[in-house]
Scaffold this motif. Structure first.
Motif, PDB file in Angstrom:
ATOM      1  N   LYS A  60      26.085  40.491   9.869  1.00 21.86           N
ATOM      2  CA  LYS A  60      26.509  41.097  11.083  1.00 21.86           C
ATOM      3  C   LYS A  60      27.137  42.457  11.290  1.00 21.86           C
ATOM      4  O   LYS A  60      27.108  42.830  11.950  1.00 21.86           O
ATOM      5  CB  LYS A  60      27.447  39.654  12.042  1.00 21.86           C
ATOM      6  CG  LYS A  60      27.084  38.511  11.869  1.00 21.86           C
ATOM      7  CD  LYS A  60      28.152  37.314  12.344  1.00 21.86           C
ATOM      8  CE  LYS A  60      27.600  36.153  13.109  1.00 21.86           C
ATOM      9  NZ  LYS A  60      28.593  35.212  13.390  1.00 21.86           N
ATOM     10  N   TYR A 113      18.699  40.286  16.735  1.00 22.85           N
ATOM     11  CA  TYR A 113      20.578  41.324  17.842  1.00 22.85           C
ATOM     12  C   TYR A 113      21.558  40.325  16.793  1.00 22.85           C
ATOM     13  O   TYR A 113      22.580  41.090  16.973  1.00 22.85           O
ATOM     14  CB  TYR A 113      19.848  41.331  19.054  1.00 22.85           C
ATOM     15  CG  TYR A 113      21.452  41.638  19.533  1.00 22.85           C
ATOM     16  CD1 TYR A 113      21.319  43.275  19.947  1.00 22.85           C
ATOM     17  CD2 TYR A 113      22.371  41.313  20.459  1.00 22.85           C
ATOM     18  CE1 TYR A 113      22.363  43.868  20.276  1.00 22.85           C
ATOM     19  CE2 TYR A 113      23.158  41.988  20.596  1.00 22.85           C
ATOM     20  CZ  TYR A 113      23.108  43.110  20.962  1.00 22.85           C
ATOM     21  OH  TYR A 113      23.937  44.026  21.591  1.00 22.85           O
ATOM     22  N   ARG A 114      21.076  38.901  16.988  1.00 21.80           N
ATOM     23  CA  ARG A 114      22.440  38.376  16.385  1.00 21.80           C
ATOM     24  C   ARG A 114      22.418  37.821  15.431  1.00 21.80           C
ATOM     25  O   ARG A 114      23.391  38.261  14.746  1.00 21.80           O
ATOM     26  CB  ARG A 114      21.898  36.632  17.052  1.00 21.80           C
ATOM     27  CG  ARG A 114      23.454  35.737  16.690  1.00 21.80           C
ATOM     28  CD  ARG A 114      22.844  34.424  17.768  1.00 21.80           C
ATOM     29  NE  ARG A 114      24.184  33.771  17.495  1.00 21.80           N
ATOM     30  CZ  ARG A 114      23.936  32.889  18.494  1.00 21.80           C
ATOM     31  NH1 ARG A 114      22.591  32.391  19.281  1.00 21.80           N
ATOM     32  NH2 ARG A 114      25.280  31.710  18.550  1.00 21.80           N
ATOM     33  N   ASN A 151      14.513  34.782  21.211  1.00 24.43           N
ATOM     34  CA  ASN A 151      16.167  35.593  21.168  1.00 24.43           C
ATOM     35  C   ASN A 151      16.942  33.524  21.641  1.00 24.43           C
ATOM     36  O   ASN A 151      17.199  32.897  22.923  1.00 24.43           O
ATOM     37  CB  ASN A 151      15.431  36.073  22.958  1.00 24.43           C
ATOM     38  CG  ASN A 151      16.774  35.933  23.961  1.00 24.43           C
ATOM     39  OD1 ASN A 151      17.808  35.427  23.572  1.00 24.43           O
ATOM     40  ND2 ASN A 151      16.704  36.569  24.979  1.00 24.43           N
ATOM     41  N   ASP A 189      24.420  47.094  25.809  1.00 27.36           N
ATOM     42  CA  ASP A 189      24.103  46.565  24.241  1.00 27.36           C
ATOM     43  C   ASP A 189      24.478  47.480  23.521  1.00 27.36           C
ATOM     44  O   ASP A 189      24.506  47.431  22.291  1.00 27.36           O
ATOM     45  CB  ASP A 189      23.166  45.413  24.478  1.00 27.36           C
ATOM     46  CG  ASP A 189      23.443  44.178  24.805  1.00 27.36           C
ATOM     47  OD1 ASP A 189      24.909  43.930  25.428  1.00 27.36           O
ATOM     48  OD2 ASP A 189      22.420  43.140  25.754  1.00 27.36           O
ATOM     49  N   GLU A 243      25.579  28.944  17.215  1.00 26.67           N
ATOM     50  CA  GLU A 243      25.138  29.458  16.287  1.00 26.67           C
ATOM     51  C   GLU A 243      24.030  28.066  15.706  1.00 26.67           C
ATOM     52  O   GLU A 243      23.123  28.615  14.440  1.00 26.67           O
ATOM     53  CB  GLU A 243      26.342  29.959  15.293  1.00 26.67           C
ATOM     54  CG  GLU A 243      26.059  31.304  13.917  1.00 26.67           C
ATOM     55  CD  GLU A 243      26.859  31.669  14.037  1.00 26.67           C
ATOM     56  OE1 GLU A 243      27.211  31.326  12.887  1.00 26.67           O
ATOM     57  OE2 GLU A 243      27.197  32.228  14.486  1.00 26.67           O
ATOM     58  N   LYS A 288      20.111  33.817  22.147  1.00 26.08           N
ATOM     59  CA  LYS A 288      21.671  33.696  23.284  1.00 26.08           C
ATOM     60  C   LYS A 288      21.921  32.563  23.553  1.00 26.08           C
ATOM     61  O   LYS A 288      22.763  32.200  24.134  1.00 26.08           O
ATOM     62  CB  LYS A 288      21.287  34.714  24.161  1.00 26.08           C
ATOM     63  CG  LYS A 288      22.193  35.158  25.049  1.00 26.08           C
ATOM     64  CD  LYS A 288      21.680  36.606  26.033  1.00 26.08           C
ATOM     65  CE  LYS A 288      22.988  37.252  26.469  1.00 26.08           C
ATOM     66  NZ  LYS A 288      23.452  37.951  27.841  1.00 26.08           N
ATOM     67  N   ASP A 325      16.932  35.779  14.792  1.00 25.99           N
ATOM     68  CA  ASP A 325      17.298  36.951  16.193  1.00 25.99           C
ATOM     69  C   ASP A 325      18.253  38.009  15.700  1.00 25.99           C
ATOM     70  O   ASP A 325      18.450  38.422  15.159  1.00 25.99           O
ATOM     71  CB  ASP A 325      18.059  35.770  16.434  1.00 25.99           C
ATOM     72  CG  ASP A 325      18.896  36.759  17.925  1.00 25.99           C
ATOM     73  OD1 ASP A 325      19.024  37.847  18.110  1.00 25.99           O
ATOM     74  OD2 ASP A 325      19.379  35.886  19.285  1.00 25.99           O
TER      75      ASP A 325
END
Length: 385
Positions: free
Chosen positions: A10, A371-372, A343, A79, A349, A345, A369
């Motif tokens: 992260k 982006y996550r 995705n 974002d 979690e 979103k 994912d």
């Protein structure tokens, strides 16, 4: 490569997003050549007068977007270029929220906004009468306008007149600026990866941008190639592919992804879906014009039907893989499916991680994912291609 711990992933990806924002930022403006959408300062003309300059910061216009997905242009800017958005403007009934401060036009100006950006990608790309009232007011107050709609700002007489009287500028991002060639299918040096989805608006742009950011962090040669209005507004360059005449779409993708160093990767932003009857044509052009060496499958696991088409169900990832790969191998026989971008979103979690593990076990492909949780898995799969 050993997996990094979750906190490290992260933290690193937050740095990656900052790096890609810094890489695409150009001070207080986004620069896009009005003759050549491929580079911010193209070889054909490097003169400043040939660049379309969209002044920042922005006030993001969400209008009456029915849901978050309808405001995907604003979401992308929020974002990936948060420093360029001072707030959001919403009409009554708007179902989207970027988490920014709600502002009036007056408050936006006071916060320093210079351009009102239409952050909505509605079906058909139209400007309603209710929107037009606000847009005219914005021009009268000194804003410029920017949009990536099929319904061009310049084609609206009221907006043209207000811009002329008040000295404002209308920026239509979704306008082809090059006489693109017809595709010839000749193989090009360099590597290319295409994000391809089970549906539209399922994370294809985020996947490509995340993978590019990861490669940049690793010191690899890499470029994100925008093919839609959101990517162009974020990066300042690209091809508005769905506005190109059909016969030239694949050629436009060839133009966007030219020959390059053998170890250079182009991350091509996907559009539409082969299974979406409204938008499948642009997907096919990307598959053939892009000549991808790798396909990354993109999916939103909570959807029950195709976006905007409740009478069409979603294909499985297996169906997407088995349909897209033979089509891609027509243009590049060596193409492989290398990973899955999900995705998550809409999932917490724990549910997200369970979903990703199930997909990995089922398809025997790395799934994340990006982006996550970071794009490391997807990039690792490309290293030896």
């Amino acid at each position: 490569m050993p997996l990094r711990c979750e906190m490290t992933q992260k933290a690193r990806f937050r740095a990656d997003r900052h790096a890609i924002r810094s890489r695409f930022a150009s001070g207080v403006t986004i620069l896009r050549c009005t003759r050549c959408a491929n580079t911010p300062f193209c070889a054909k003309t490097s003169a400043q007068k040939d660049l379309e300059m969209i002044q920042t910061p922005y006030l993001l216009f969400l209008g009456d977007a029915p849901d978050q997905l309808a405001a995907k242009v604003a979401q992308g800017i929020t974002d990936w270029r948060p420093e360029n958005a001072v707030g959001q403007f919403r009409l009554p009934g708007c179902g989207a929220d970027m988490g920014l401060t709600d502002m009036t036009l007056e408050e936006g100006l006071a916060a320093g906004a210079k351009t009102l950006v239409i952050g909505v990608a509605n079906r058909g790309g139209t400007i309603s009468d209710a929107w037009k009232v606000v847009l005219v007011q914005a021009l009268q107050m000194g804003y410029d306008l920017a949009a990536g709609l099929h319904n061009l700002l310049r084609d609206e007489n009221e907006l043209q007149s207000a811009a002329k009287v008040n000295g404002g500028t209308l920026h239509d991002v979704r306008v082809p600026t090059v006489a693109y060639p017809i595709a010839n299918g000749v193989r090009r040096t360099g590597k290319r990866v295409l994000a391809i989805g089970t549906d539209c608006s399922c994370g294809k742009m985020y996947t490509a941008m995340s993978m590019d950011a990861e490669m940049q962090t690793r010191g690899m040669k890499s470029d994100f190639r925008a093919t839609g209005q959101t990517g162009i507004l974020i990066t300042g360059k690209g091809v508005p592919l769905d506005a190109v005449i059909a016969d030239f779409m694949a050629g436009a993708v060839e133009y966007l992804t030219p020959e390059n160093d053998a170890d250079h990767w182009d991350h091509i932003e996907g559009q539409g879906s082969l299974f979406h009857v409204s938008y499948s044509g642009v997907t096919m052009a990307l598959i053939h014009g892009g000549q991808p060496d790798a396909l990354v499958l993109c999916h939103e696991p909570t959807r029950t039907h195709m976006r905007g088409l409740p009478h069409f169900g979603l294909p499985t990832l297996e169906t997407l893989r088995d349909t897209a790969l033979p089509l891609a191998r027509l243009a590049n026989p060596a193409c492989q499916v290398t990973g899955v971008s999900v995705n998550t979103k809409a999932l917490d979690e724990a549910a997200a991680k369970t979903c990703l593990q199930e997909i990995e076990d089922r398809l025997n492909l790395p799934a994340t994912d990006p982006y996550r949780f970071g794009a490391g898995k997807l990039v690792d799969a490309l290293v030896d291609l």
